[in-house]
Design a protein around this motif. Structure first.
Motif, short mmCIF file in Angstrom:
data_model
loop_
_atom_site.label_atom_id
_atom_site.label_comp_id
_atom_site.label_asym_id
_atom_site.label_seq_id
_atom_site.Cartn_x
_atom_site.Cartn_y
_atom_site.Cartn_z
N SER A 67 2.38 6.31 6.97
CA SER A 67 2.10 5.16 7.85
C SER A 67 3.18 4.12 7.71
CB SER A 67 0.75 4.53 7.48
OG SER A 67 -0.31 5.39 7.81
N GLY A 68 3.64 3.62 8.84
CA GLY A 68 4.66 2.60 8.85
C GLY A 68 6.07 3.16 8.93
N SER A 69 6.23 4.45 8.60
CA SER A 69 7.57 5.07 8.67
C SER A 69 7.46 6.53 9.10
CB SER A 69 8.28 4.95 7.32
OG SER A 69 7.53 5.58 6.31
N ASP A 70 6.54 6.81 10.00
CA ASP A 70 6.25 8.18 10.43
C ASP A 70 7.38 8.72 11.31
OD1 ASP A 70 5.21 10.57 11.30
OD2 ASP A 70 3.32 9.72 12.03
N THR A 71 8.00 9.81 10.84
CA THR A 71 9.06 10.48 11.64
C THR A 71 8.67 11.92 11.93
OG1 THR A 71 10.23 11.12 9.60
CG2 THR A 71 10.86 9.03 10.63
N SER A 72 7.38 12.25 11.69
CA SER A 72 6.95 13.65 11.80
C SER A 72 6.85 14.13 13.24
CB SER A 72 5.59 13.84 11.12
OG SER A 72 4.58 13.15 11.85
N GLY A 73 6.61 13.23 14.17
CA GLY A 73 6.40 13.63 15.56
C GLY A 73 5.02 14.22 15.80
N VAL A 74 4.18 14.28 14.77
CA VAL A 74 2.82 14.82 14.89
C VAL A 74 1.86 13.69 15.25
CG1 VAL A 74 0.94 15.99 13.68
CG2 VAL A 74 3.32 16.62 13.20
N HIS A 75 1.04 13.93 16.23
CA HIS A 75 0.09 12.92 16.67
C HIS A 75 -1.33 13.44 16.48
CE1 HIS A 75 3.32 10.51 18.40
NE2 HIS A 75 3.80 11.62 18.96
N VAL A 76 -2.16 12.64 15.84
CA VAL A 76 -3.58 12.99 15.66
C VAL A 76 -4.43 11.83 16.17
CG1 VAL A 76 -3.19 14.55 13.71
CG2 VAL A 76 -3.54 12.10 13.29
N LYS A 77 -5.65 12.15 16.60
CA LYS A 77 -6.52 11.11 17.15
C LYS A 77 -7.39 10.46 16.09
CE LYS A 77 -6.83 12.83 21.90
NZ LYS A 77 -7.74 13.23 22.99
N GLY A 78 -7.70 11.20 15.03
CA GLY A 78 -8.62 10.69 14.03
C GLY A 78 -7.94 9.99 12.87
N VAL A 79 -8.56 8.90 12.38
CA VAL A 79 -8.11 8.19 11.19
C VAL A 79 -9.33 7.99 10.29
CG1 VAL A 79 -7.03 6.11 10.25
CG2 VAL A 79 -6.33 6.97 12.49
N ILE A 80 -9.22 8.41 9.04
CA ILE A 80 -10.35 8.27 8.12
C ILE A 80 -9.91 7.50 6.88
CG2 ILE A 80 -11.44 10.38 8.97
CD1 ILE A 80 -10.52 11.77 6.38
N HIS A 81 -10.89 6.94 6.17
CA HIS A 81 -10.60 6.21 4.94
C HIS A 81 -10.79 7.13 3.74
CE1 HIS A 81 -14.97 5.80 5.30
NE2 HIS A 81 -15.00 5.59 3.99
N TRP A 82 -10.36 6.67 2.57
CA TRP A 82 -10.33 7.51 1.37
C TRP A 82 -10.13 6.61 0.16
CZ3 TRP A 82 -5.76 6.68 -1.24
CH2 TRP A 82 -4.76 6.02 -0.50
N VAL A 83 -10.29 7.18 -1.01
CA VAL A 83 -9.88 6.50 -2.24
C VAL A 83 -9.17 7.51 -3.14
CG1 VAL A 83 -11.63 4.68 -2.21
CG2 VAL A 83 -12.15 6.86 -3.32
N HIS A 84 -8.26 7.03 -3.95
CA HIS A 84 -7.50 7.87 -4.87
C HIS A 84 -8.38 8.20 -6.07
CE1 HIS A 84 -3.74 8.29 -7.67
NE2 HIS A 84 -4.22 9.46 -7.29
N ALA A 85 -8.65 9.47 -6.31
CA ALA A 85 -9.58 9.89 -7.36
C ALA A 85 -9.13 9.42 -8.74
CB ALA A 85 -9.73 11.40 -7.34
N ALA A 86 -7.83 9.33 -8.97
CA ALA A 86 -7.33 9.01 -10.31
C ALA A 86 -7.72 7.62 -10.79
CB ALA A 86 -5.81 9.18 -10.35
N ASP A 87 -7.82 6.65 -9.88
CA ASP A 87 -8.16 5.29 -10.33
C ASP A 87 -9.35 4.69 -9.56
OD1 ASP A 87 -7.06 4.78 -7.87
OD2 ASP A 87 -5.43 3.51 -8.59
N ALA A 88 -10.07 5.52 -8.83
CA ALA A 88 -11.25 5.04 -8.12
C ALA A 88 -12.30 4.55 -9.11
CB ALA A 88 -11.83 6.13 -7.23
N VAL A 89 -13.09 3.58 -8.69
CA VAL A 89 -14.10 2.96 -9.55
C VAL A 89 -15.49 3.35 -9.03
CG1 VAL A 89 -15.08 0.76 -10.33
CG2 VAL A 89 -12.59 1.03 -10.08
#
Length: 554
Positions: free
Chosen positions: A442-464
Motif C-alpha cells: 500500500s502506498g507504493s503498489d507497482t504490481s498492476g494487480v487490482h482487487v475489489k476487497g480490502v480486509i483488516h488483520w493483526v500481526h500474530a507475533a505481537d497481537a494482544v
C-alpha cells in the motif's frame, strides 16, 4: 447560507420576558433531580435544556437536589448526579438542596396556618382518598378542617417535635374540596417520617411534600423560569396558589413534553428492578439508559448533547427512534475516534512466501477524518490473524473477500491470495496458507494487480489478546414501558455476548479508560474499567451501521 434555526416555545417565552423587562431581563433556571437513583437519557434532555437556555441568554442555572424524601435518597446518588452533569459539559451556578430550606419551608407552612389556609388532619390515608371525590364529583370536607388556628399551630409544632408516629397526622392546605382540579382539593403539604436524612440526619421527622417544596424553593432562589416535564402541568395551579398566598417571589412553571427513546426504560423504579434482580450488572451497565451506563459504553458527551438538540423541545410526548441517538454517537465518534485493527473471530493466515523471521513496519492513519490525528506504525510479518467471516470456502457470486484462489488486499499492507486450507480432525478451518505480492505494498503498489476487497488483520507475533463485550438492545420491543405484561418479559436475553479470543494491535495497550476507537470494519469500541495490565476489555459502543433485527424470533 444556512437557514437559522427557529426558536422553540420556551425560547420564545424567555425572549419575550427579556424584551418586556420581566425580572429585569434576568434568566435563572434550575435542574432539580431527586437523589433516589442515577440519571438517565430523559434527565439528559432536561439538563441540556435548563443549562442550555441559561447559557444562550447569558443567565445562570442552579443544581438543586429535591431531597425531601429521606427513605429513598442517598449521598451515592448525589455524587453520581454531579459527576454526570459535569461529564455532559455543564457547570452549575450554585449547588443547593431543598433540605437547605427546611426551616424556611416550615415557616411558610406556619404562615399558611396563621392565615387559616392550612390545618392538621388525623384522617388515615384511606379515609382522605375516599373523601377526595372524583372528576365531576365534589369531595367531602374532613372533620378536622374546622380546627382553630391555635390548635393547628400547636399540633404542627408537636409534629415537628416528634410526638406522633408516621402517618398519625398530616398538614393539609385548605383550598376547595369541590375544585375541578383534584390536586387542589386540600392537598397534603407535610407528612411525618421518622427516617435518617442524608444531610440533616435526625434533625427533622417532618418533611414537606414535593408540591409544597418545589415552588417555594424556586421562589427562595428567585428562579425566573421553572421548567418541568408535561406531567406537572396540572400541578401548576397549586404551584401558583402557594406562591400567591405566601406573597413571595413569583417564580413561574413551564412544561415541556418528555421524549422517550425506543427500546429503553426510563422509570427509576423499573431501572432499580433491573439492577436489584441482576438483569444488568449495575446502574452503569452499558446496556442501561443511564448517563453513567452510556458513558461506560463509550457514548461521547457531545453526542448526547447533539441528540438532545436534535430531538428538540415540544408540547407533545413522542417516542424517538433509538437510531437517532446511535446516529449522533456514530457521527461524533467518526470525527474523534482513532482507528485500530482488531480481529474478533480469528483464523490464522500463514504467508508462505514471506521470509521467516522477517518483520516490517507499515504506516497507518489514525483517523482520516481528522487532519491532526497523525499516523502510527504497525508491524507485519509471516503470520497474521484475519476475521473468520472474511474467508468463504465456497464463495458466492460477487464475494470479494478471501477464498480458495481468491485475492484480497490487507489494509495498509499487501495483496494476498489463498492457496491452501488447513483443517483439524473435526473439519474446522485452523489455518489459511496464502502467498503475497511483494510489489503490491500500500502506498507504493507497482504490481498492476487490482482487487475489489480490502480486509483488516493483526500481526500474530505481537497481537494482544483482548475481551470484547458485544451489546444488543436491552428490550425486544420498541416501547417496553407500555408493552403488554410485565416489562421484564420483554428483556432481550441475548443483549450481551462476550468474545474472549479477540486479537488487537499492540497500540491499544496505551489506551486509557473510556477512550473510544473505531475497530476497522467492525464498529466503535471503548476501553472498559475492568481492563487490567495485559488484559484489555472493550465495550462495543455502536456498529458502523444499524444491524438490529426489526423482528425478534420467539
Amino acid at each position: 447560507m444556512s437557514e437559522e434555526k427557529s426558536l422553540n416555545f420556551l425560547e420564545e417565552i424567555i425572549e419575550k420576558d427579556i424584551a418586556d423587562g420581566i425580572h429585569g431581563g434576568r434568566v435563572l433556571t434550575r435542574f432539580p433531580p431527586e437523589p433516589n437513583g442515577y440519571l438517565h437519557i430523559g434527565h439528559a434532555s432536561s439538563i441540556c435544556l435548563n443549562f442550555g437556555l441559561a447559557k444562550k441568554y447569558k443567565g445562570l442555572c442552579n443544581l438543586r437536589f429535591d431531597d425531601t424524601n429521606p427513605v429513598t435518597e442517598e449521598t451515592e446518588y448525589v455524587e453520581s448526579i454531579k459527576a454526570d452533569i459535569k461529564w455532559l459539559g455543564f457547570e452549575w451556578a450554585a449547588e443547593l438542596y431543598a433540605s437547605d430550606y427546611f426551616e424556611q419551608l416550615y415557616g411558610f407552612a406556619v404562615k399558611l396556618i396563621e392565615k387559616g389556609l392550612a390545618y392538621v388532619d388525623d384522617s388515615s390515608a384511606e379515609q382522605m382518598a375516599a373523601e377526595k371525590g372524583d372528576i365531576g364529583v365534589p369531595g367531602k370536607e374532613s372533620i378536622y378542617r374546622s380546627r382553630s388556628v391555635a390548635e393547628n399551630l400547636q399540633l404542627f409544632a408537636d409534629m415537628r417535635a416528634g410526638k406522633y408516629p408516621d402517618g398519625a397526622k398530616v398538614l393539609r392546605a385548605r383550598i376547595d374540596m369541590a375544585h375541578p382540579n383534584l390536586l387542589l382539593r386540600d392537598p397534603i403539604i407535610y407528612r411525618i417520617k421518622h427516617a435518617h436524612h442524608h444531610r440533616t440526619g435526625d434533625q427533622w421527622c417532618l418533611y414537606p411534600m414535593y408540591d409544597f417544596a418545589h415552588g417555594q424553593s424556586d421562589s427562595i432562589e428567585k428562579i425566573t423560569h421553572s421548567i418541568c416535564t408535561l406531567e406537572f402541568i396540572h400541578h401548576r395551579p397549586l404551584y401558583d396558589w402557594f406562591i400567591e398566598q405566601l406573597e413571595i417571589f413569583p417564580s413561574h412553571q413551564y412544561e415541556f413534553a418528555r421524549r422517550s427513546v425506543s427500546y429503553m426504560i426510563t422509570s427509576k423504579r423499573k431501572l432499580l428492578q433491573l439492577v436489584n434482580d441482576k438483569y444488568v450488572s449495575g446502574w452503569d451497565d452499558p446496556r442501561m439508559p443511564t448517563i453513567s451506563g452510556m458513558r461506560r459504553r463509550g457514548y461521547p458527551a457531545a453526542a448526547i448533547r447533539k441528540f438532545c438538540d436534535t430531538i428538540g423541545v415540544g408540547k407533545r410526548e413522542n417516542l424517538v427512534d433509538i437510531t437517532v441517538l446511535e446516529f449522533c454517537v456514530r457521527e461524533e465518534l467518526n470525527k474523534t475516534a482513532q482507528r485500530r485493527m482488531a480481529v474478533l473471530d480469528p483464523v490464522k493466515v500463514v504467508i508462505t512466501n514471506y521470509p521467516e523471521g522477517k518483520t516490517e513496519q507499515l504506516n497507518a492513519d489514525n483517523n482520516t477524518e481528522d487532519e491532526h490525528a497523525g499516523t502510527r506504525s504497525i508491524s507485519f510479518g509471516r503470520e497474521l490473524y484475519i476475521e473468520r467471516e472474511d474467508f468463504m470456502e465456497e464463495p458466492v457470486k460477487k464475494y470479494f473477500r478471501l477464498g480458495p484462489g481468491l485475492s484480497v488486499r490487507l489494509k495498509h499492507a499487501y495483496i494476498i491470495t489463498c492457496n491452501e486450507i488447513v483443517k483439524d480432525a473435526d473439519g474446522n478451518i485452523t489455518e489459511l496458507h496464502c502467498t503475497y505480492i511483494p510489489e503490491s505494498k500500500s502506498g507504493s503498489d507497482t504490481s498492476g494487480v487490482h482487487v475489489k476487497g480490502v480486509i483488516h488483520w493483526v500481526h500474530a507475533a505481537d497481537a494482544v489478546k483482548a475481551t470484547v463485550r458485544m451489546y444488543d438492545r436491552l428490550f425486544t420491543v420498541e416501547d417496553p414501558a407500555n408493552a403488554e405484561g410485565d416489562f421484564k418479559d420483554h428483556i432481550n436475553t441475548s443483549s450481551l455476548s462476550v468474545l474472549d479470543q479477540v486479537w488487537v494491535e499492540p497500540a491499544l495497550l496505551q489506551a486509557s479508560e473510556n477512550e473510544s476507537f473505531q475497530f476497522l470494519r467492525k464498529g466503535y469500541f471503548s476501553l472498559d474499567r475492568d481492563s487490567q495490565p495485559g488484559h484489555l476489555v472493550f465495550n462495543q459502543t455502536v456498529g458502523l451501521k444499524d444491524t438490529f433485527a426489526k423482528e425478534v424470533k420467539k
